[in-house]
Design a protein around this motif. Structure first.
Motif: not given
Ligand SMILES: [Zn+2]
Length: 132
Positions: A11-16, A21-34
């Protein structure tokens, strides 16, 4: 874009590109920074030729003021000194009263005909300043 290590990324982050981490289907980024970096990059203004030209003039002006002020807090110089360096008085980034800012430096015409170069207080360009 940064590549993750040899580890398989499900589940790759769209930015980096790293595993979220702690991926869920609605998560596209590692965190707010990405997330911020991704959208910031996407919306970044692409400078056209005229914008680049103006930016170059501002950068030249800024470099002239920077070379004149050196390490000082303020310095007074003659019109001639600025003219000799081909300072272009028309290009500034902000005008506050009689202060003409070029990014973080400013020039002010004094009553004695000299020009005072000084450092712009951070609050005037990073918020917290209101023009009366
Ligand atoms: Zn990321």
């Amino acid at each position: 874009m940064a590549k993750a290590s040899t580890q398989k990324v499900e589940h790759p982050c769209q930015h980096c590109g790293k595993e979220i981490p702690n991926w869920r289907s609605n998560k596209k980024f590692c965190d707010e920074v990405c997330k911020f970096k991704f959208y910031n990059k996407k919306n970044r203004v692409v400078l056209d030729e005229d914008m680049k030209h103006i930016h170059g003039l501002l950068a030249d002006n800024y470099e002239i003021l920077k070379s004149l002020i050196g390490e000082e807090r303020t310095v007074d110089v003659s019109y001639r000194a600025l003219e000799e360096m081909k300072f272009d008085f028309q290009f500034v980034t902000q005008v506050i009263g009689s202060y003409h800012n070029i990014y973080t430096l400013s020039w002010l015409k004094l009553d004695n005909g000299l020009y005072r170069i000084s450092r712009v207080p951070r609050k005037t360009y990073r918020g917290g300043y209101t023009i009366k």
